[in-house]
Scaffold this active site. Structure first.
Site, PDB file in Angstrom:
ATOM      1  N   GLU A   1      73.558  65.726  32.188  1.00 17.54           N
ATOM      2  CA  GLU A   1      73.721  67.003  31.506  1.00 17.54           C
ATOM      3  C   GLU A   1      72.437  67.474  30.831  1.00 17.54           C
ATOM      4  O   GLU A   1      72.198  68.687  30.717  1.00 17.54           O
ATOM      5  CB  GLU A   1      74.851  66.909  30.481  1.00 17.54           C
ATOM      6  CG  GLU A   1      76.228  66.691  31.085  1.00 17.54           C
ATOM      7  CD  GLU A   1      76.570  65.223  31.337  1.00 17.54           C
ATOM      8  OE1 GLU A   1      77.737  64.926  31.660  1.00 17.54           O
ATOM      9  OE2 GLU A   1      75.654  64.352  31.202  1.00 17.54           O
TER      10      GLU A   1
ATOM     11  N   PHE B   1      61.530  63.328  25.547  1.00 22.25           N
ATOM     12  CA  PHE B   1      61.241  62.561  26.759  1.00 22.25           C
ATOM     13  C   PHE B   1      62.180  62.986  27.879  1.00 22.25           C
ATOM     14  O   PHE B   1      63.363  63.229  27.662  1.00 22.25           O
ATOM     15  CB  PHE B   1      61.468  61.071  26.479  1.00 22.25           C
ATOM     16  CG  PHE B   1      60.220  60.268  26.274  1.00 22.25           C
ATOM     17  CD1 PHE B   1      59.018  60.868  25.982  1.00 22.25           C
ATOM     18  CD2 PHE B   1      60.260  58.877  26.362  1.00 22.25           C
ATOM     19  CE1 PHE B   1      57.876  60.117  25.783  1.00 22.25           C
ATOM     20  CE2 PHE B   1      59.126  58.114  26.171  1.00 22.25           C
ATOM     21  CZ  PHE B   1      57.931  58.736  25.883  1.00 22.25           C
TER      22      PHE B   1
ATOM     23  N   ASP C   1      54.944  57.565  32.664  1.00 23.65           N
ATOM     24  CA  ASP C   1      55.948  56.628  33.157  1.00 23.65           C
ATOM     25  C   ASP C   1      57.141  56.524  32.213  1.00 23.65           C
ATOM     26  O   ASP C   1      58.281  56.376  32.651  1.00 23.65           O
ATOM     27  CB  ASP C   1      55.323  55.248  33.376  1.00 23.65           C
ATOM     28  CG  ASP C   1      54.603  54.714  32.150  1.00 23.65           C
ATOM     29  OD1 ASP C   1      55.168  53.872  31.442  1.00 23.65           O
ATOM     30  OD2 ASP C   1      53.457  55.142  31.898  1.00 23.65           O
TER      31      ASP C   1
ATOM     32  N   ASN D   1      50.820  53.923  32.945  1.00 20.63           N
ATOM     33  CA  ASN D   1      50.125  52.797  32.308  1.00 20.63           C
ATOM     34  C   ASN D   1      51.123  51.804  31.715  1.00 20.63           C
ATOM     35  O   ASN D   1      50.763  50.988  30.872  1.00 20.63           O
ATOM     36  CB  ASN D   1      49.151  53.296  31.225  1.00 20.63           C
ATOM     37  CG  ASN D   1      49.868  54.018  30.087  1.00 20.63           C
ATOM     38  OD1 ASN D   1      51.031  54.373  30.213  1.00 20.63           O
ATOM     39  ND2 ASN D   1      49.161  54.229  28.985  1.00 20.63           N
TER      40      ASN D   1
ATOM     41  N   THR E   1      53.318  52.098  29.582  1.00 16.71           N
ATOM     42  CA  THR E   1      53.204  52.150  28.116  1.00 16.71           C
ATOM     43  C   THR E   1      53.676  53.504  27.603  1.00 16.71           C
ATOM     44  O   THR E   1      53.480  54.527  28.256  1.00 16.71           O
ATOM     45  CB  THR E   1      51.729  51.953  27.690  1.00 16.71           C
ATOM     46  OG1 THR E   1      51.232  50.743  28.233  1.00 16.71           O
ATOM     47  CG2 THR E   1      51.580  51.924  26.168  1.00 16.71           C
TER      48      THR E   1
ATOM     49  N   TYR F   1      43.948  55.034  28.800  1.00 18.26           N
ATOM     50  CA  TYR F   1      43.379  55.886  27.755  1.00 18.26           C
ATOM     51  C   TYR F   1      42.282  55.125  27.020  1.00 18.26           C
ATOM     52  O   TYR F   1      42.375  53.910  26.829  1.00 18.26           O
ATOM     53  CB  TYR F   1      44.452  56.292  26.732  1.00 18.26           C
ATOM     54  CG  TYR F   1      45.530  57.184  27.275  1.00 18.26           C
ATOM     55  CD1 TYR F   1      45.336  58.558  27.416  1.00 18.26           C
ATOM     56  CD2 TYR F   1      46.772  56.664  27.644  1.00 18.26           C
ATOM     57  CE1 TYR F   1      46.337  59.384  27.898  1.00 18.26           C
ATOM     58  CE2 TYR F   1      47.782  57.479  28.122  1.00 18.26           C
ATOM     59  CZ  TYR F   1      47.558  58.834  28.256  1.00 18.26           C
ATOM     60  OH  TYR F   1      48.553  59.646  28.738  1.00 18.26           O
TER      61      TYR F   1
END
Length: 582
Positions: free
Chosen positions: A69, A447, A472, A499, A501, A570
């Site tokens: 949803e 996210f 990711d 990465n 992470t 990074y």
């Protein structure tokens, strides 16, 4: 459920309306018909047992099934932002709570979504006691423009009208209707032989128009007359107003630089000399350069045109250098006087202001715009970075490659960014040659935003390319809807910068502690190529510029979904992030 009769015998508790099968039009038919009348052509969602009632009678409404949803909510948010109000539907209970983050995205990112959710039968609504029954209106009301539960089937048309009007009032946002399934399936009071009144859908969002705003606009013109180095800070309300061509003409005539929020990138095309870029509080740290100081220090007048605090450009970011006068132009009354109290506040439609301002400043000569040339070479240096890094590409290299292929394919495409540290590289570096040509969630920043936003963008602009960049962490939080992209055969090119992470959280650990705490940020490895292929999406892995450019070009020409996994890393430098302090 049972109730005692007058004879003392317990009998089944009956609905307040008849729910027997009927060939007559139902409230569900009236609901979908009225949504269609208001221009809603797509409804995204995940349905439950209300499916026995919905989607069997009304032409002109396409249902888009998603895996979650939240995906439905964000896809609707982006489609609404670009083209107009769509619908989004969830089933009762957990379907509604899953949808709630999509609703929160819509209210904080300002999109006129019409959200719907089934509810228990009208006689069985006992929130927190009935199976899958929650007080949906109470949950959604604080994060919506309008929230109501259907009480009488024949009123559904009126509720839809109220929902659309509320959603299309500035600041735009979601409206919500809770639909008890027995009432949704009822024909009580539904008479299709009686025509409905016209669906008066606002052509553009309706805002506040303050009495005497023209006088305030003239005061703003007087400030501009005295200013040496003015700047326009433009937000998304200016786009919603239809003011972009007028803003561009004003800026060019008076030689005034334009700076934008995250989601107003594209008000001026990427190569325009007056386009001074979009602002993020992370830019000084990313560039290891005093970017905010360079952009704002010499400025003596800031005109915030359609500015919205939710777009995450804080007044403290432009309060660099010399003392400044400020003018606020907005279709809403100022909600944040504690952090932004302008010298002149013009509350009106943005386009109306710009048209009035054109006349009020007709005699003005061009301004001498302030110099940001030390910043532009720094950005160019980042994008041209030729180094090959053994521990993974750098995000600025990835975005430069995406920019290159976007320009080759069709400059007026869309780059979508999920949420993470890489997103702020996108704010700085991603090209945008049209309004909403760069999409991210400035307000809610959840996210998993990337996949559904890319779905909405591709549906809104089917003849233009859509490129998605996702980390990711955020990508895998919502990766099940890769199957939705594949099922709908949407030619989205996805780049997963991996990465293993949560990179943004790792940045904050470095800011606070000058080191990382791996248990809080490190994931186990995921083979995103295999994951994509398992969901029916072609995929490959790229480890350097040459491989990435080749993969992006392949994806742009493929005509179906394509995913590229790119190992990245990074270079964390804890300094330079002071602008993030509130």
């Amino acid at each position: 459920m049972t109730e005692p009769g007058t004879d003392g015998v317990w009998r089944p508790l009956m609905s307040r309306v008849s729910t027997a099968p009927s060939r007559k039009p139902t409230a569900a038919h009236a609901l979908l018909s009225r949504l269609r009348d208001h221009g809603v052509g797509k409804v995204f969602g995940v349905v439950g047992r209300e499916a026995s009632i919905l989607f069997d009678e009304v032409e002109g409404i396409d249902f888009v099934l998603t895996r979650h949803e939240f995906t439905a909510g964000v896809a609707a948010d982006v489609l609404a932002r670009i083209t107009g109000p769509p619908g989004v539907l969830a089933t009762l209970g957990p379907g509604m709570t899953n949808l709630s983050t999509g609703i929160a995205t819509s209210v904080l990112d300002r999109s006129p979504v019409i959200a719907l959710a089934a509810q228990s039968e009208s006689h069985d609504i006992f929130p927190n006691d009935t199976h899958q029954c929650l007080d949906s209106v109470a949950i959604v009301a604080p994060m919506s423009k309008y929230a109501v539960e259907l009480q009488r089937p024949h009123e559904i048309t009126d509720l839809v009208d109220s929902a659309v009007n509320a959603a299309m009032t500035e600041p735009v946002g979601p409206s919500f209707i809770s639909l008890p399934v027995d009432l949704l399936g009822s024909s009580e009071g539904i008479d299709t032989t009686v025509p409905n009144p016209p669906a008066n859908t606002p052509a553009k969002p309706v805002g506040v128009v303050a009495d005497g705003w023209q006088k305030a606009a003239d005061q703003a013109a007087a400030l501009l007359a005295e200013a040496k180095h003015p700047v326009l800070v433009v937000g998304a309300a200016a786009i919603r107003s239809g003011a972009v061509p007028a803003i561009r003409a004003l800026a060019e005539r008076l030689n005034i630089p334009v700076i934008t929020t995250y989601i107003a990138k594209g008000v001026l095309p990427v190569g325009h000399e007056l386009n001074y870029g979009a602002v993020t509080g992370y830019m000084d740290g990313i560039l290891n350069f005093p970017a905010l100081q360079t952009m704002f220090a010499p400025v003596d007048l800031v005109l915030t045109v359609g500015y919205d605090y939710a777009e995450d450009l804080r007044p403290s970011m432009w309060q660099k250098g010399i003392e400044k006068k400020t003018v606020r132009i907005s279709p809403t009354v100022n909600p944040i006087p504690r952090v932004y109290r302008p010298d002149v506040d013009v509350v009106t439609d943005v386009l109306a202001f710009v048209e009035h301002f054109e006349t009020a400043t007709a005699s003005f000569g061009a301004k001498q715009r302030h110099d940001i040339e030390p910043l532009r070479p720094r950005i160019a240096e980042f994008l041209a970075d030729p180094e090959t890094y053994e521990d993974g590409m750098r995000v600025h290299q990835v975005i430069d490659s995406m920019n290159t292929v976007m320009e080759e394919a069709e400059p007026e495409g869309t780059i979508v960014s999920d949420i993470g540290f890489f997103r702020h590289y996108g704010v700085l570096f991603a090209r945008a040659d049209q309004p909403f040509g760069f999409l991210t969630s400035a307000g809610c920043s959840s996210f998993g935003y990337g996949i559904p936003a890319a779905i909405g963008a591709q549906m809104a602009r089917p003849d233009q390319p859509t490129f998605l960049i996702a980390g990711d962490g955020g990508f895998h939080s919502n990766s099940s809807d890769l199957e939705t992209i594949a099922r709908l055969n949407l030619p989205i090119v996805t780049v997963v910068v991996n990465n293993d992470t949560n990179g943004l959280i790792e940045l904050y650990q470095n800011i606070g502690h000058h080191r990382s705490h791996d248990p809080a940020v490190k994931f186990g490895g995921v083979d995103f190529v295999a994951l994509a292929e398992a969901n029916g999406v072609d995929a490959t892995r790229a480890t350097n510029r040459e491989e990435l450019l080749a993969a992006l070009r392949k994806g742009a020409e493929l005509g179906r979904p394509f995913l590229i996994e790119v190992p990245v890393n990074y270079d964390f430098q804890p300094g330079g992030f002071g602008a993030l302090s509130i």
